[in-house]
Design a protein around this motif. Sequence first.
Motif, PDB file in Angstrom:
ATOM      1  N   LEU A 379      23.373 -12.732  80.411  1.00  0.00           N
ATOM      2  CA  LEU A 379      22.454 -13.336  81.376  1.00  0.00           C
ATOM      3  C   LEU A 379      22.341 -14.839  81.189  1.00  0.00           C
ATOM      4  N   THR A 380      22.428 -15.317  79.956  1.00  0.00           N
ATOM      5  CA  THR A 380      22.421 -16.764  79.736  1.00  0.00           C
ATOM      6  C   THR A 380      23.681 -17.405  80.319  1.00  0.00           C
ATOM      7  N   MET A 381      24.817 -16.738  80.172  1.00  0.00           N
ATOM      8  CA  MET A 381      26.062 -17.260  80.746  1.00  0.00           C
ATOM      9  C   MET A 381      25.974 -17.308  82.273  1.00  0.00           C
ATOM     10  N   ILE A 382      25.429 -16.267  82.877  1.00  0.00           N
ATOM     11  CA  ILE A 382      25.303 -16.235  84.334  1.00  0.00           C
ATOM     12  C   ILE A 382      24.355 -17.341  84.807  1.00  0.00           C
ATOM     13  N   ALA A 383      23.242 -17.534  84.091  1.00  0.00           N
ATOM     14  CA  ALA A 383      22.314 -18.604  84.454  1.00  0.00           C
ATOM     15  C   ALA A 383      22.981 -19.972  84.334  1.00  0.00           C
ATOM     16  N   ILE A 458      15.362 -11.578  86.180  1.00  0.00           N
ATOM     17  CA  ILE A 458      14.440 -12.360  87.006  1.00  0.00           C
ATOM     18  C   ILE A 458      14.866 -13.831  87.024  1.00  0.00           C
ATOM     19  N   LEU A 459      15.309 -14.357  85.872  1.00  0.00           N
ATOM     20  CA  LEU A 459      15.796 -15.743  85.831  1.00  0.00           C
ATOM     21  C   LEU A 459      16.966 -15.923  86.787  1.00  0.00           C
ATOM     22  N   PHE A 460      17.936 -15.010  86.755  1.00  0.00           N
ATOM     23  CA  PHE A 460      19.087 -15.098  87.655  1.00  0.00           C
ATOM     24  C   PHE A 460      18.633 -15.123  89.109  1.00  0.00           C
ATOM     25  N   TRP A 461      17.693 -14.251  89.473  1.00  0.00           N
ATOM     26  CA  TRP A 461      17.231 -14.181  90.854  1.00  0.00           C
ATOM     27  C   TRP A 461      16.495 -15.457  91.257  1.00  0.00           C
ATOM     28  N   VAL A 462      15.684 -15.992  90.349  1.00  0.00           N
ATOM     29  CA  VAL A 462      14.961 -17.237  90.648  1.00  0.00           C
ATOM     30  C   VAL A 462      15.948 -18.374  90.886  1.00  0.00           C
ATOM     31  N   LEU A 463      16.973 -18.477  90.061  1.00  0.00           N
ATOM     32  CA  LEU A 463      17.966 -19.539  90.246  1.00  0.00           C
ATOM     33  C   LEU A 463      18.710 -19.381  91.567  1.00  0.00           C
ATOM     34  N   MET A 464      19.051 -18.150  91.909  1.00  0.00           N
ATOM     35  CA  MET A 464      19.754 -17.918  93.170  1.00  0.00           C
ATOM     36  C   MET A 464      18.882 -18.291  94.362  1.00  0.00           C
ATOM     37  N   MET A 465      17.592 -17.961  94.291  1.00  0.00           N
ATOM     38  CA  MET A 465      16.700 -18.153  95.428  1.00  0.00           C
ATOM     39  C   MET A 465      16.021 -19.519  95.443  1.00  0.00           C
ATOM     40  N   THR A 466      16.382 -20.400  94.516  1.00  0.00           N
ATOM     41  CA  THR A 466      15.880 -21.779  94.531  1.00  0.00           C
ATOM     42  C   THR A 466      17.053 -22.763  94.635  1.00  0.00           C
ATOM     43  N   LEU A 467      17.868 -22.825  93.607  1.00  0.00           N
ATOM     44  CA  LEU A 467      18.963 -23.791  93.593  1.00  0.00           C
ATOM     45  C   LEU A 467      20.023 -23.495  94.653  1.00  0.00           C
ATOM     46  N   LEU A 468      20.371 -22.232  94.812  1.00  0.00           N
ATOM     47  CA  LEU A 468      21.481 -21.871  95.690  1.00  0.00           C
ATOM     48  C   LEU A 468      21.045 -21.352  97.050  1.00  0.00           C
ATOM     49  N   LEU A 469      19.736 -21.287  97.303  1.00  0.00           N
ATOM     50  CA  LEU A 469      19.259 -20.719  98.560  1.00  0.00           C
ATOM     51  C   LEU A 469      19.743 -21.486  99.792  1.00  0.00           C
TER      52      LEU A 469
END
Length: 581
Positions: A379-383, A458-469
Motif C-alpha cells: 500500500l505504501t508503494m501504491i500511494a 483508505i489512503l489509496f482511495w483518498v489520493l485517487m479522489m483528490t490528486l487524480l480526480l
Amino acid sequence: MKPVRLSAAATLALPRWAIFALGLLYILPGLIGRDLWKDDAASYGIMWTMAHGSLDDWLAPNIAGLPALDEGPLAFWLGAVCIKLFGWLVGDVMAARISTIGIFVTGALSVWYTAFHLGRRADAQPLRLAFGGQPEPDDYGRTLADTALLIYLGCLGLLVNSHETLAVTLQGSLLAYFLYRAVRYVEAPSTANAGLIGLALGALTLTRGWLSPCTLMLALLLCTRFLDMPAGRTLRDMAIAALVALLLALVWILPAATLHPYQLSPVASWQRWNLNQIGWPSWHSLKAFCRVGLWFFWPAWPFAGWAIYAWRRQSRLLHIVLPLSFVGALTLLVLLDPAPESGDLLKLLPPLAIMAAFGLPAMKRGAINAIDWFSVMVLTMIAGLAWLWWIATLTGWPAQLAKNSARLAPDFQSEFGMVAFLVAAAATIGWFVLVHWRISRHPAVLWRAVVLSSGGLILFWVLMMTLLLPQLNYGKSYRSVARHIAANLPNSEGEGGGCIATNVSPAQRASFAFYGGLTFAGVKGVQCDLLLLQDSTNLKDSREVEQAFRGKHWLLLWEGRRPYDREERFRLYRRATVPAT
C-alpha cells in the motif's frame, strides 16, 4: 477447547473519534467533486428523472424516457427523495449521493452491532486464564466489533461499489441489517424482532427482487432448527416476518400493477427479471465467482476461512453457524445466476467480515505480522505511485509517467488544487504515523492486524479522489460531450422537433440529459427529427445509420467523442426535408 486465549489488554476498543474519522475518510472522497461516471450514471438518471417527473416515473423507473424496469425502485426512491430535499442546497448529484452516505452508515453500523452482540455471548468468549485477567464479555464484544468493521472497510469490493448510487450497494447494507436483526431474534425471539426481520426482507425485495429475501428466510429457518430453537414459535414468527415483507413490497407492487404507468407493466417486467436471475450452475459462473471473489472479498475471506477451521471442534456456535449459513446460501444463489454481476457479491461481505473477526484472535502472531508487512509494503508503494503520477501530470517529471499520462488523457491540462493537495498530504502523513505506531509499539490489541490494511486502502482511495480526480473526471465523464452536443442542437419547433432518438447506453443517456439538457424520446415514443448515434470509429459512416434507420434521410450536424476513448464515436443528425414530387 476454545481456540482463543486473550488478556484484557488485547481488547482495548478503538477510540470512537478514530472510527468516526475513518468512516468520513472512507465515504466522503469519491462523492464530493466527482462527476457522473459511466458506472453509476444510469442509476442517477433514474433518480433524477423521478425527482423532476411525475408519479408515473416513481412507479415505472426510467432514464429520461428509457424504461429501466429491472431490479426494484427502493434505491432510486431514496436518491430521488434526497434530490427533492437537498438538491436546491448542494446540487442534484451531491443530493442523490447523500442517500449513498446513509446507505454506507447503515451497513457499517449493522456490521458493528452484529459483531458486538455475537462477541459478548458466552460461547464466543476466550479461555479463562488461570490467574484471571481475561477480558470482560462487553469489552471483548466491542473489540470484535471494531475488528469486523475494519475488515469490512478494508474489503476491495466494498471500496469499488460503496461510492456509487447503485441498487446493489443498498442491497449489501440491507443484508447487513438483516443479519443484525437475525442475531437479535435468535438472542431474544419475539414478535417485534420478527417484524423487523420482515422489514429488512421487504426492503431487500424492493431493492433487488425476491430471490435473495427468500434465500435468506430459508437459511434463517435452517439455522433455527440447527440451534434447536422451538419449531412452533419460530414458524409463527417467520410467517409474521414474511407477512411484513409482503406488505412492504405491496407499497410499490399494487399501484404499479393497477395504474399501469405509461401503459407499461413494471411489475411483470420485474418478475421476468427475477426469474432470469436463476438457472443451472455452470462452469462459467463458478470461474467468475472464484476469479472476482479472490480480490473482491480480500482480506475477509482468509480470516473467515481460518475462523471455520479454528472453531471446528465447537458445536452450535451462533457466530459461526449464522454467518456461514448465509454465506453458503447466498453463494449458491450467485452460482445459479446465468449472468452474475460483481456488484451482486456485496451481499456476501457483511457475514464474511463478521466471521473473519472471530478468526483473527485464533491466528498465530507470525501470520498477523506477515499480513502487516504485506500491507505496509504494497500500500505504501501504491500511494507513492499515485503521488508520482500526480507530480508527472503537473511538472512533466518523471518523463515516462508524464508521457503515459498524456497518452491516456490527451489535451488534459493539470492544475494545482490547494484543497486536494492538503487533504492528500494530511492522509499520507496520517498513514506514516499509523505505520510508526504499529511498528514501534507492537500493540497487543486485537484489531492491530487489520488496521494497516484498512488504513492503507483508505489512503489509496483518498489520493485517487483528490490528486487524480480531475484527470479521472476528464476521462470517465461525458460532461464535455454532452455540452458539445447541446451547443450543436438546432432550434426546432413542433412535434418531434425538439426530441432526440438515440441508441446510446442508459448511462450515456442519463449523462447527456443531465449535463446537456437533451430531450430524448419519452417512454411512449414519438417520431423525432433529431438522431444521436453512438458507434465505433471502425465503422463506415453510412452503414450504421442505414441499418438502424433504413429508409430515412439524415443530415450530419456534429461528430465527436471523449478524448479518453479513441474508438467510441457520437454523431448528431437532423432529419432531412424531402421535397414533394
